[in-house]
Design an enzyme around this catalytic site. Structure first.
Site, mmCIF file in Angstrom:
data_model
loop_
_atom_site.group_PDB
_atom_site.id
_atom_site.type_symbol
_atom_site.label_atom_id
_atom_site.label_comp_id
_atom_site.label_asym_id
_atom_site.label_seq_id
_atom_site.Cartn_x
_atom_site.Cartn_y
_atom_site.Cartn_z
ATOM 1 N N SER A 54 0.946 -1.104 0.091
ATOM 2 C CA SER A 54 -0.047 0.011 0.176
ATOM 3 C C SER A 54 0.904 1.187 -0.009
ATOM 4 C CB SER A 54 -0.946 -0.034 1.209
ATOM 5 O OG SER A 54 -0.017 0.235 2.279
ATOM 6 N N LYS A 55 0.116 2.300 0.024
ATOM 7 C CA LYS A 55 0.975 3.692 -0.108
ATOM 8 C C LYS A 55 2.118 3.724 1.173
ATOM 9 C CE LYS A 55 -1.827 7.394 -1.791
ATOM 10 N NZ LYS A 55 -3.101 8.000 -1.655
ATOM 11 N N ARG A 56 1.730 3.368 2.247
ATOM 12 C CA ARG A 56 2.576 3.225 3.297
ATOM 13 C C ARG A 56 3.890 2.339 2.911
ATOM 14 N NH1 ARG A 56 1.973 -1.045 7.052
ATOM 15 N NH2 ARG A 56 0.087 -2.059 5.789
ATOM 16 N N HIS A 57 3.810 1.595 2.000
ATOM 17 C CA HIS A 57 5.169 0.714 1.622
ATOM 18 C C HIS A 57 5.810 1.661 0.434
ATOM 19 C CE1 HIS A 57 2.823 -2.583 3.278
ATOM 20 N NE2 HIS A 57 3.911 -2.870 3.977
ATOM 21 N N GLY A 58 5.289 2.718 0.295
ATOM 22 C CA GLY A 58 5.778 3.484 -1.055
ATOM 23 C C GLY A 58 5.234 2.918 -2.143
#
Ligand code: GLU
Length: 470
Positions: free
Chosen positions: A238-242
């Site tokens: 997800s965004k959290r992982h870039g």
């Protein structure tokens, strides 16, 4: 069989890695089997769908070279058709109007949760024939009460689901909008899709969709559910992982084909081969070789794959890509050495064009900024006479080629009776600002005589100023 696949993104954001990988597998499968690849925009969520997002998805596909043969179709243009099918389903007894109030459904859900049961609609309106005045009904699909659905998934294998697990799902909301499971099936049926290839986050929808296909009296397509792409913590990317737009990788200087190659390997393999030309992917891709469990996104590996593909480019191609990357950094490649020459010197030293442009910028700028650590270490008082000697020697050097420059520096080292490193290191910092660069002869040659001499003079001033401060 005339293979037809589709990529069916919801335009609620950019084309992310998972979407791009799905599009790629649909495209590869269609191309491999000389079939047709359809693009369908699933824009029924009117609040979250935007035109910018449609454009972002198209841009991403264009960048990757995923050309489609039909479409883009837009679901919002097909409401009449969905309603027609819904009416037919009501008529044939496969769907019914449900008047249950939100309060009643909420209560039912809460009770089920309290009793640790799976919440499901209790079928109150299944056999109802009368209308409830003043209530706009939803339309529910009449899921068979008994039996089971079998999915022969081309990636996951055989999956069986008891119909008792499935709800009477809503296929049209009370506001008249058809829901995802209905629109997808109507489209897949009308567009004669033979293979539905998509992320396994949709696998729960598949048995419901199979029932709708059957109720419509059309052939059920084959299904292939691809495992999710995971972040390094093993959770869904997800965004959290870039996890960003694939276009982010374009701006990071990744080649589109390297991105395709990397995405293909996220979930598919062919022996232990890592690097594939487009032709090889098109010849070798097979759904049977897709893995069943998730694959972890690994940026280091993406960069490595990119470097392998960079190495196989011609000098001209390298130069063009470098010029673009420099431009993105607002560095003009007009005033300096030919980009193709710079690129061929730097290609072994960079894993992306972004990185290459960072290293190349010094050849197109008058001044360099000194890296503090490198300057402290190399531009000390002892370096002053060395830099002065180099300046004198290079001023007298007219043949500004890597080989003769290297020879001139060797002469300087011999004249000063010091090792080559004592000449090369301070000079490297003076010319590049940092302690690392390609061969010093190449570096000087690319920097050019005028700029090189000016930078050596600036470094001498730096040493002097430093001596004054003590
Ligand atoms: N529109 C759905 C999504 O973006 C895909 C639907 C499908 O492939 O069946 O997740």
């Amino acid at each position: 069989m005339n293979v037809r696949t589709r990529f069916a993104p919801s335009p609620t954001g950019y084309l992310h890695l998972g979407g791009a990988r799905t599009a790629l597998f649909c495209w590869l499968f269609a191309r491999r089997h000389k079939g047709t690849f359809v693009l369908r925009v699933e824009d029924t969520d009117r609040e979250r769908s935007t035109e910018e997002s449609v454009q972002a998805i198209l841009d991403g596909m264009t960048w990757l070279g995923l050309d489609y043969d039909e479409g883009p179709y837009f679901q919002t243009h097909r409401y009449d058709r969905y309603n027609e099918v819904i009416d037919q389903l009501i008529e044939s007894g496969h769907a019914y109007k449900c008047y249950c109030s939100k309060e009643r459904l909420d209560e039912m859900r809460q009770l089920a949760m309290a009793e640790k049961r799976k919440p499901r609609y209790d079928g109150t309106c299944r056999e109802r024939t009368d209308a409830v005045a003043g209530v706009d009904p939803v339309i529910r699909f009449k899921t068979p009460l008994e039996g089971k659905v079998v999915i022969d998934d081309l990636v996951k294998g055989k999956i069986e689901i008891d119909n008792s697990e499935l709800d009477d799902l809503v296929i049209r909301r009370s506001d008249g909008n058809p829901t995802y499971n209905l629109t997808v099936v109507v489209d897949d049926a009308d567009m004669q899709i033979t293979h539905v290839i998509r992320g396994d986050d949709h696998i729960n929808n598949t048995p419901r969709q199979i029932h709708i296909f059957s109720a419509m009296g059309v052939d059920v397509p084959a299904f292939a559910h691809l495992p999710m792409i995971l972040g390094d913590d093993g959770k869904r990317m997800s965004k959290r992982h870039g996890a960003v737009s694939v276009m982010q990788y374009q701006s990071e200087g990744i080649l589109p084909h390297a991105m395709l190659n990397y995405l293909a390997r996220l979930g598919w393999s062919h022996g232990d081969q890592e690097i594939f030309s487009e032709q090889e992917l098109l010849e070798l891709f097979a759904l049977e070789d897709c893995q069943r469990s998730g694959s972890v996104f690994d940026k280091t590996k993406l960069l490595w794959v990119n470097q392998q593909h960079m190495a196989s480019l011609s000098e001209d191609e390298l130069g063009t890509a470098l010029a673009e990357a420099l431009e993105q950094k607002s560095v003009s490649s007009a005033d300096g050495p030919p980009v193709a020459t710079v690129a061929s010197v730097l290609k072994e030293r960079s894993q992306s064009f972004n990185e290459m442009a960072d290293q190349a910028a010094i050849f197109y700028q008058d001044k360099v900024e000194l890296d503090e650590k490198a300057a402290k270490k190399q531009l000390r008082p002892v370096a002053q006479p060395v830099l002065e000697a180099i300046h004198a020697k290079l001023t007298a050097t007219d043949n500004w080629q890597a080989e003769s420059l290297k020879a001139a520096l060797e002469e300087t080292a011999a004249e000063l009776a010091i090792g080559f490193g004592k000449v090369g290191q301070p000079l490297r910092v003076a010319i590049t600002g940092s302690g690392a660069s390609p061969d010093i002869g190449d570096t000087l040659a690319l920097t050019g005589k005028e700029r090189s001499l000016a930078r050596i003079s600036a470094a001498i001033e730096y040493v002097k100023a430093r001596a004054l401060v003590g």
